[in-house]
Design a protein around this motif. Sequence first.
Motif, PDB file in Angstrom:
ATOM      1  N   MET A   1     -16.531   3.264  -9.465  1.00  0.00           N
ATOM      2  CA  MET A   1     -16.124   1.877  -9.587  1.00  0.00           C
ATOM      3  C   MET A   1     -14.627   1.801  -9.886  1.00  0.00           C
ATOM      4  SD  MET A   1     -18.763  -0.030  -8.999  1.00  0.00           S
ATOM      5  CE  MET A   1     -18.171  -1.616  -9.618  1.00  0.00           C
ATOM      6  N   ILE A   2     -13.986   0.787  -9.321  1.00  0.00           N
ATOM      7  CA  ILE A   2     -12.562   0.578  -9.562  1.00  0.00           C
ATOM      8  C   ILE A   2     -12.347  -0.877  -9.947  1.00  0.00           C
ATOM      9  CG2 ILE A   2     -11.967   0.032  -7.145  1.00  0.00           C
ATOM     10  CD1 ILE A   2      -9.379   1.682  -7.598  1.00  0.00           C
ATOM     11  N   SER A   3     -11.432  -1.105 -10.873  1.00  0.00           N
ATOM     12  CA  SER A   3     -11.129  -2.459 -11.323  1.00  0.00           C
ATOM     13  C   SER A   3      -9.618  -2.601 -11.456  1.00  0.00           C
ATOM     14  CB  SER A   3     -11.812  -2.752 -12.659  1.00  0.00           C
ATOM     15  OG  SER A   3     -11.278  -1.911 -13.670  1.00  0.00           O
ATOM     16  N   ARG A   4      -9.194  -3.785 -11.796  1.00  0.00           N
ATOM     17  CA  ARG A   4      -7.743  -4.035 -11.894  1.00  0.00           C
ATOM     18  C   ARG A   4      -7.086  -3.154 -12.950  1.00  0.00           C
ATOM     19  NH1 ARG A   4      -7.165 -10.625 -10.973  1.00  0.00           N
ATOM     20  NH2 ARG A   4      -9.018 -10.812  -9.648  1.00  0.00           N
TER      21      ARG A   4
ATOM     22  N   MET B   1      -7.204  -9.010  -6.175  1.00  0.00           N
ATOM     23  CA  MET B   1      -7.658  -7.620  -6.205  1.00  0.00           C
ATOM     24  C   MET B   1      -7.340  -6.928  -4.891  1.00  0.00           C
ATOM     25  SD  MET B   1      -9.021  -5.156  -7.872  1.00  0.00           S
ATOM     26  CE  MET B   1     -10.147  -3.765  -7.906  1.00  0.00           C
ATOM     27  N   TYR B   2      -7.589  -7.613  -3.786  1.00  0.00           N
ATOM     28  CA  TYR B   2      -7.340  -7.012  -2.478  1.00  0.00           C
ATOM     29  C   TYR B   2      -5.859  -6.640  -2.324  1.00  0.00           C
ATOM     30  CZ  TYR B   2      -7.684  -6.191   2.542  1.00  0.00           C
ATOM     31  OH  TYR B   2      -7.659  -5.602   3.784  1.00  0.00           O
ATOM     32  N   MET B   3      -4.980  -7.553  -2.699  1.00  0.00           N
ATOM     33  CA  MET B   3      -3.547  -7.301  -2.547  1.00  0.00           C
ATOM     34  C   MET B   3      -3.071  -6.211  -3.501  1.00  0.00           C
ATOM     35  SD  MET B   3      -1.892 -11.070  -1.745  1.00  0.00           S
ATOM     36  CE  MET B   3      -2.464 -11.829  -3.272  1.00  0.00           C
ATOM     37  N   LEU B   4      -3.641  -6.170  -4.693  1.00  0.00           N
ATOM     38  CA  LEU B   4      -3.265  -5.125  -5.645  1.00  0.00           C
ATOM     39  C   LEU B   4      -3.699  -3.753  -5.146  1.00  0.00           C
ATOM     40  CD1 LEU B   4      -1.985  -4.500  -8.350  1.00  0.00           C
ATOM     41  CD2 LEU B   4      -4.169  -5.021  -9.456  1.00  0.00           C
ATOM     42  N   LEU B   5      -4.911  -3.672  -4.596  1.00  0.00           N
ATOM     43  CA  LEU B   5      -5.365  -2.417  -3.993  1.00  0.00           C
ATOM     44  C   LEU B   5      -4.433  -1.988  -2.860  1.00  0.00           C
ATOM     45  CD1 LEU B   5      -9.174  -3.183  -3.934  1.00  0.00           C
ATOM     46  CD2 LEU B   5      -8.157  -1.193  -5.066  1.00  0.00           C
ATOM     47  N   ALA B   6      -4.092  -2.943  -2.002  1.00  0.00           N
ATOM     48  CA  ALA B   6      -3.198  -2.628  -0.885  1.00  0.00           C
ATOM     49  C   ALA B   6      -1.842  -2.141  -1.386  1.00  0.00           C
ATOM     50  CB  ALA B   6      -3.033  -3.858   0.009  1.00  0.00           C
TER      51      ALA B   6
ATOM     52  N   PHE C   1       3.773 -12.320  -4.608  1.00  0.00           N
ATOM     53  CA  PHE C   1       3.256 -12.156  -5.964  1.00  0.00           C
ATOM     54  C   PHE C   1       4.140 -11.166  -6.705  1.00  0.00           C
ATOM     55  CE2 PHE C   1       1.094  -8.859  -3.532  1.00  0.00           C
ATOM     56  CZ  PHE C   1       0.959  -7.780  -4.399  1.00  0.00           C
ATOM     57  N   THR C   2       3.866 -11.015  -7.980  1.00  0.00           N
ATOM     58  CA  THR C   2       4.679 -10.136  -8.828  1.00  0.00           C
ATOM     59  C   THR C   2       3.806  -9.031  -9.391  1.00  0.00           C
ATOM     60  OG1 THR C   2       6.139 -11.967  -9.436  1.00  0.00           O
ATOM     61  CG2 THR C   2       6.191 -10.013 -10.834  1.00  0.00           C
ATOM     62  N   PHE C   3       4.292  -7.803  -9.304  1.00  0.00           N
ATOM     63  CA  PHE C   3       3.607  -6.660  -9.889  1.00  0.00           C
ATOM     64  C   PHE C   3       4.532  -6.005 -10.907  1.00  0.00           C
ATOM     65  CE2 PHE C   3       2.736  -2.086 -10.051  1.00  0.00           C
ATOM     66  CZ  PHE C   3       1.399  -2.102 -10.426  1.00  0.00           C
TER      67      PHE C   3
ATOM     68  N   GLY D   1       6.634  -7.135 -12.868  1.00  0.00           N
ATOM     69  CA  GLY D   1       7.984  -7.671 -12.821  1.00  0.00           C
ATOM     70  C   GLY D   1       8.686  -7.553 -11.481  1.00  0.00           C
ATOM     71  N   LYS D   2       8.060  -6.861 -10.506  1.00  0.00           N
ATOM     72  CA  LYS D   2       8.686  -6.686  -9.196  1.00  0.00           C
ATOM     73  C   LYS D   2       8.085  -7.652  -8.190  1.00  0.00           C
ATOM     74  CE  LYS D   2       7.597  -2.312  -9.085  1.00  0.00           C
ATOM     75  NZ  LYS D   2       7.470  -0.880  -8.695  1.00  0.00           N
ATOM     76  N   PRO D   3       8.930  -8.312  -7.367  1.00  0.00           N
ATOM     77  CA  PRO D   3       8.404  -9.214  -6.343  1.00  0.00           C
ATOM     78  C   PRO D   3       7.793  -8.422  -5.182  1.00  0.00           C
ATOM     79  CG  PRO D   3      10.789  -9.052  -6.153  1.00  0.00           C
ATOM     80  CD  PRO D   3      10.398  -8.282  -7.382  1.00  0.00           C
ATOM     81  N   VAL D   4       6.654  -8.886  -4.682  1.00  0.00           N
ATOM     82  CA  VAL D   4       5.936  -8.216  -3.598  1.00  0.00           C
ATOM     83  C   VAL D   4       5.596  -9.258  -2.527  1.00  0.00           C
ATOM     84  CG1 VAL D   4       3.948  -6.800  -2.951  1.00  0.00           C
ATOM     85  CG2 VAL D   4       4.928  -6.597  -5.251  1.00  0.00           C
ATOM     86  N   GLN D   5       5.727  -8.855  -1.271  1.00  0.00           N
ATOM     87  CA  GLN D   5       5.372  -9.722  -0.140  1.00  0.00           C
ATOM     88  C   GLN D   5       4.188  -9.116   0.606  1.00  0.00           C
ATOM     89  OE1 GLN D   5       9.148  -9.435   1.852  1.00  0.00           O
ATOM     90  NE2 GLN D   5       9.892 -11.362   0.996  1.00  0.00           N
ATOM     91  N   PHE D   6       3.195  -9.960   0.863  1.00  0.00           N
ATOM     92  CA  PHE D   6       1.968  -9.505   1.532  1.00  0.00           C
ATOM     93  C   PHE D   6       1.580 -10.525   2.594  1.00  0.00           C
ATOM     94  CE2 PHE D   6      -2.611  -9.484   2.105  1.00  0.00           C
ATOM     95  CZ  PHE D   6      -2.924  -8.130   2.197  1.00  0.00           C
ATOM     96  N   GLN D   7       1.151 -10.027   3.759  1.00  0.00           N
ATOM     97  CA  GLN D   7       0.739 -10.930   4.830  1.00  0.00           C
ATOM     98  C   GLN D   7      -0.332 -10.276   5.693  1.00  0.00           C
ATOM     99  OE1 GLN D   7       3.967 -12.272   7.333  1.00  0.00           O
ATOM    100  NE2 GLN D   7       2.707 -13.779   8.405  1.00  0.00           N
TER     101      GLN D   7
END
Length: 276
Positions: free
Chosen positions: A17-20, A49-54, A139-141, A143-149
Amino acid sequence: AEYMGENLKMSDEYFSMISRQHLSSQAVLPLWENLKKHYYVTMDWSMEMYMLLAYQGFVSVASEPLLVPEIQKTYGVLHFDKLVIEKNVRRRSKGYKLTMNKHFDTVMRGLDAHHSNNWMCEPYKRLLREMNKLGMIQFTFEGKPVQFQVHTVELLDETGKVVAGEIGYSIGNVYTSLTGYFDATQVDAQKRPLYRSAGKVQLIALGKLLQKNGFAFWNLGHPPNLETGSMVYKHEIGAVILSRKDFLQLWCDARDQQRQAPLDCPLTSAFDLITS
C-alpha cells in the motif's frame, strides 16, 4: 505505449500500500532504492494523489477498485536527437493531421477497441477526463511550483477520422506516454490493417512536436524487449533503456522545469511535423 508488461498478482510479494505520507522528498527515497518492489496500490483516486505519484516518477495503471502506481526497474526513454524516422513513415505521413486534446472520448473508445484487456477502467477514465478538461494544472510540492497536464494525442486521416491516438501527461518539461492504439478494424484486400502505419506516424509526429516545444526527453514507460518482441516499436523509433537510478536523475531535473505555455497542437500536418 502499453504499460502493463506483466499480469497483476495480488500478493504482498508484488504489492504494498502507498499513501501520500510515502511521497515526500525524504519518504520516497527508500521506495526508489528498493529494486525488489515496483508495483504499489492505493484506494486514493484523487487528482492530488495522482499528480503527486506522477511527480515522484510513478506511472499509475489500475486494477479496479485499486489504483496501481509503478516505479519501474527500467525505463524506455527517447532523447529527441536520437529519434529515428524511417523513410516509409515519412512517406506514409502525407494526408494525416495531428491534434491534441480535441477528441478525448474517441481516444478512450479506440483504446477499448484495440486492447482486449484494457486496464483503463471507468474510474481511471473519469479521473483523466477531469484533469484533461482543466488544461495545465499548477500545484506546489514542498514549496516548489509544479505544472501538470493530461493530454490526448490524435492522428486524423483525410476524412477527419481519428485513426490512431494515445493518452499521456506532461509534468514540468518531460512527457510520459500511458497507452495508445491505432485503428485495426478496417483491412485491405490482403487482410492487413488499413491504418497499420498510423500508429508509428502518430508517435513520430508527437516526438517532433515535443522536440519543437523544447521538452527534455520522452518517457515511453516499459522498455522494449528485443528477445520477446515486446514493444519493439520503441527501439525502432530510437528509445534507449535506462535503469531506475539513471531515469530518476533525468526525471528529477526535468519535472521541476517551468513551461511558458501549456502543450497543445492545433490541426497540423503530420508530414510537415515529421519533415521539419
